[in-house]
Design an enzyme around this catalytic site. Structure first.
Site, PDB file in Angstrom:
ATOM      1  N   MET A  41       0.848  -1.200   0.000  1.00 22.67           N
ATOM      2  CA  MET A  41       0.000   0.000   0.000  1.00 22.67           C
ATOM      3  C   MET A  41       0.884   1.251   0.000  1.00 22.67           C
ATOM      4  O   MET A  41       1.920   1.298   0.642  1.00 22.67           O
ATOM      5  CB  MET A  41      -0.854   0.000   1.264  1.00 22.67           C
ATOM      6  CG  MET A  41      -2.031   0.952   1.184  1.00 22.67           C
ATOM      7  SD  MET A  41      -2.884   1.080   2.754  1.00 22.67           S
ATOM      8  CE  MET A  41      -4.431   0.334   2.370  1.00 22.67           C
ATOM      9  N   CYS A  42       0.476   2.250  -0.749  1.00 24.44           N
ATOM     10  CA  CYS A  42       1.167   3.533  -0.751  1.00 24.44           C
ATOM     11  C   CYS A  42       0.116   4.600  -1.012  1.00 24.44           C
ATOM     12  O   CYS A  42      -1.006   4.285  -1.382  1.00 24.44           O
ATOM     13  CB  CYS A  42       2.200   3.629  -1.873  1.00 24.44           C
ATOM     14  SG  CYS A  42       3.626   2.529  -1.677  1.00 24.44           S
ATOM     15  N   GLY A  43       0.476   5.853  -0.804  1.00 24.41           N
ATOM     16  CA  GLY A  43      -0.453   6.941  -1.100  1.00 24.41           C
ATOM     17  C   GLY A  43       0.118   7.842  -2.170  1.00 24.41           C
ATOM     18  O   GLY A  43       1.338   8.070  -2.227  1.00 24.41           O
ATOM     19  N   ARG A  88      -1.482   5.331   4.558  1.00 24.76           N
ATOM     20  CA  ARG A  88      -1.184   4.451   3.422  1.00 24.76           C
ATOM     21  C   ARG A  88       0.318   4.285   3.209  1.00 24.76           C
ATOM     22  O   ARG A  88       0.731   3.386   2.467  1.00 24.76           O
ATOM     23  CB  ARG A  88      -1.804   5.000   2.130  1.00 24.76           C
ATOM     24  CG  ARG A  88      -3.311   5.007   2.109  1.00 24.76           C
ATOM     25  CD  ARG A  88      -3.813   5.431   0.742  1.00 24.76           C
ATOM     26  NE  ARG A  88      -3.509   4.449  -0.272  1.00 24.76           N
ATOM     27  CZ  ARG A  88      -4.316   3.454  -0.632  1.00 24.76           C
ATOM     28  NH1 ARG A  88      -5.494   3.333  -0.067  1.00 24.76           N
ATOM     29  NH2 ARG A  88      -3.957   2.603  -1.570  1.00 24.76           N
ATOM     30  N   ASN A 120       1.719   3.624  -6.915  1.00 17.99           N
ATOM     31  CA  ASN A 120       1.047   2.853  -5.873  1.00 17.99           C
ATOM     32  C   ASN A 120       0.734   1.498  -6.477  1.00 17.99           C
ATOM     33  O   ASN A 120       0.026   1.411  -7.472  1.00 17.99           O
ATOM     34  CB  ASN A 120      -0.239   3.566  -5.433  1.00 17.99           C
ATOM     35  CG  ASN A 120      -1.099   2.737  -4.486  1.00 17.99           C
ATOM     36  OD1 ASN A 120      -2.294   2.938  -4.411  1.00 17.99           O
ATOM     37  ND2 ASN A 120      -0.503   1.811  -3.772  1.00 17.99           N
TER      38      ASN A 120
END
Lengths: 299, 227
Positions: free
Chosen positions: A1-3, A32, A176
């Site tokens: 997960m990333c933002g 995130r 992402n």
């Protein structure tokens, strides 16, 4: 997960507030991506015969003026230097390849984060709030900005593995998702002369775009080709000198939401990050379709 | 009784705890302002209360709902009403991916569009979307109805079990084992009832029914011993 977050200003009167509008967006995506963060801000353009570089060194007391002096001597041109924590922005009347080659040879410890006429990339490991504070994001001005908060999956938590990744003059990528064919693709790209510093999958996507753009593709063509050649999950946001592009993988595994008003276009992984923008209640709000290239910017 | 919450002043945890603490037979009306894209708003309700949510919701809004009637005056993020058991969830705007995922019962109404995977693995819920749905909607749907007044994206009803799908507009493509089916009197009756409950004026006769052809591996009696 990333933002992922991005903000493009349609209303030039807001340019003084770009950093202030953007900082809470980046911090809102801490859930995130709490391990690293970074952003690419566009503005304060230099002339066509000049280049602007964002450089980083591990030592916050690094002698940037010494390096600037060496560049001035080598290129017979004045260099303006702007310190920012352990980074520095150099502006010099010289060609990109020459300056890049000189720094790589003479100051191998210095990391070149970005090169262009407008772009500045600043990134680090740590919480987004700390990184925004370290580089004084809220005081920054410009026309558009994209940012990333990272939760590492495919490689370690390092400055080199954090986003955005530079992909050429005034170009960068944030990602992402995760790519499943990055090892094979990295080997293929290495044979074509693309250099990689990490085992990171997003760096391969950046290297892929760099290669396509060097081969003459437009940003849109390169992104359309990426839909076929990259296997995995992705929402990408790509910063260009004039604006930014967004693309999601055809299965739409990773989220993205767009808000548009008369004043701006904003994108984010989650609506939550857009709630501090002025006029967001009245904004046109929608999700980009999977497998489709979107671009907002000046022509 | 009427209760008011403001998520600019209170946390989602405080809101949800207050709702969970209501007695089982409570019929309160609860108004919540400033959703601000927060996740998990009004999840796990288990009383016949009415909840009005003002603003755009984050992920899993009204998830696991039982008995309650939840209205979202805005858009909803991923997984709205996921695993709903009973009651009603009404999204006045658009819904993101996986709306009504795995839900066992109740009614989910979406006034706008729903993104990909609407009704994925649905197990008895009825879903009425007044706009269009994205790709892979009703994927592996086991039971219940999916009604789409607009268009459906690619691979509608892939690997379907017993869900009844009704689409008024265009279907981009049908998923594996999903086929067009005859609209019989009982289907027109079922669809009319759902359209009425969702407040739709659409004419049931303009819809097409889709369902499982029951040709995949799981439907072959010879494979029964594999389970």
């Amino acid at each position: 997960m990333c933002g992922i977050v991005g903000l493009y200003l349609k209303n030039d009167a807001l340019q003084d507030q770009l950093g202030a509008l953007f900082e809470p967006m980046l911090i809102a995506m801490t859930d995130r991506g709490p391990d690293s963060a970074g952003f690419a801000i566009y503005g304060d353009e230099v002339g066509e015969d000049m280049v602007k570089l964002t450089l980083q060194h591990e030592d916050p007391h690094y002698h940037w003026h010494e390096l600037a002096g060496q560049l001035e001597e080598a290129f017979d041109a004045s260099v303006s230097v702007l310190h920012n924590a352990n980074a520095a922005v150099f502006k010099i009347n010289a060609d990109e390849a020459g300056v890049r080659g000189f720094i790589t040879d003479q100051a191998p410890d210095v990391k070149i984060m970005s090169v262009g006429h407008s772009i500045e990339i600043l990134k680090s490991i740590g919480l987004p709030e700390e990184i925004a504070g370290k580089f004084n994001l809220k005081g920054m001005k410009g026309s558009h900005i994209i940012g990333h908060t990272r939760m590492a999956t495919e490689s370690g938590v390092t400055m080199e593995g954090s986003h955005p990744f530079s992909t050429g003059m005034d170009l960068c990528l944030v990602h992402n998702g995760s790519l499943s064919n990055h090892n094979r693709l990295r080997e293929e790209l290495k044979k074509k002369g693309i250099v990689f510093e990490t085992e990171n999958d997003s760096e391969v996507a950046a290297g892929y775009l760099t290669h396509r753009l060097q081969s003459g593709d437009s940003v849109e063509e390169a992104l359309t080709a990426a839909l076929d050649d990259l296997d995995g999950f992705f929402t990408f946001t790509i910063g260009t000198r004039n604006g930014f592009a967004v693309i999601r993988d055809p299965i739409a595994c990773k989220p993205a939401v767009i808000a548009e008003t008369d004043d701006y276009v904003a994108m984010s992984s989650e609506y939550h990050a857009l709630t501090t923008l002025p006029g967001i209640e009245q904004a046109n709000l929608w999700e980009p379709d999977p497998g489709k290239v979107y671009f907002w910017g000046r022509d | 009784m009427t209760m008011k919450f403001d998520l600019k002043q209170q946390t989602v945890r405080e809101l949800n705890q207050a709702l969970h603490d209501l007695p089982k037979d409570a019929t309160d009306e609860i108004n919540v302002d400033n959703l601000m894209g927060e996740h998990n708003v009004a999840v796990g309700l288990d009383q016949p209360i009415s909840v009005n949510l003002n603003g755009h919701a984050g992920y899993y809004c009204a998830g696991m709902n039982q008995k309650a009637e939840v209205v979202i005056n805005g858009n909803a993020g991923q997984g709205v009403a996921e695993n709903m058991m009973s009651g009603k969830v009404h999204v006045k705007g658009n819904a993101s991916q996986s709306a009504g995922a795995t839900a066992h019962g109740g009614l989910l109404v979406i006034d706008g569009d729903a993104a990909a995977r609407c009704g994925i693995s649905m197990k008895g819920v009825d879903i009425v979307v007044k706009g269009s749905v994205g790709h892979m909607s009703a994927f592996m749907g086991q039971s219940g109805c999916l009604v789409v007044c607009g268009d459906a994206g690619e691979a509608l009803g892939d690997s379907l079990y017993e869900v009844h799908i009704y689409v008024k507009g265009r279907v981009e493509s049908l998923g594996a084992d999903c086929v067009k089916k005859e609209m019989r009197a009982e289907h027109l009756e079922e669809l009319s009832q759902l359209l009425k409950e969702a407040g739709c004026e659409d004419d049931p006769a303009e819809f097409t029914r889709y369902g499982s052809a029951r040709q995949l591996y799981t439907f072959k009696v010879d494979n029964a011993s594999a389970y």
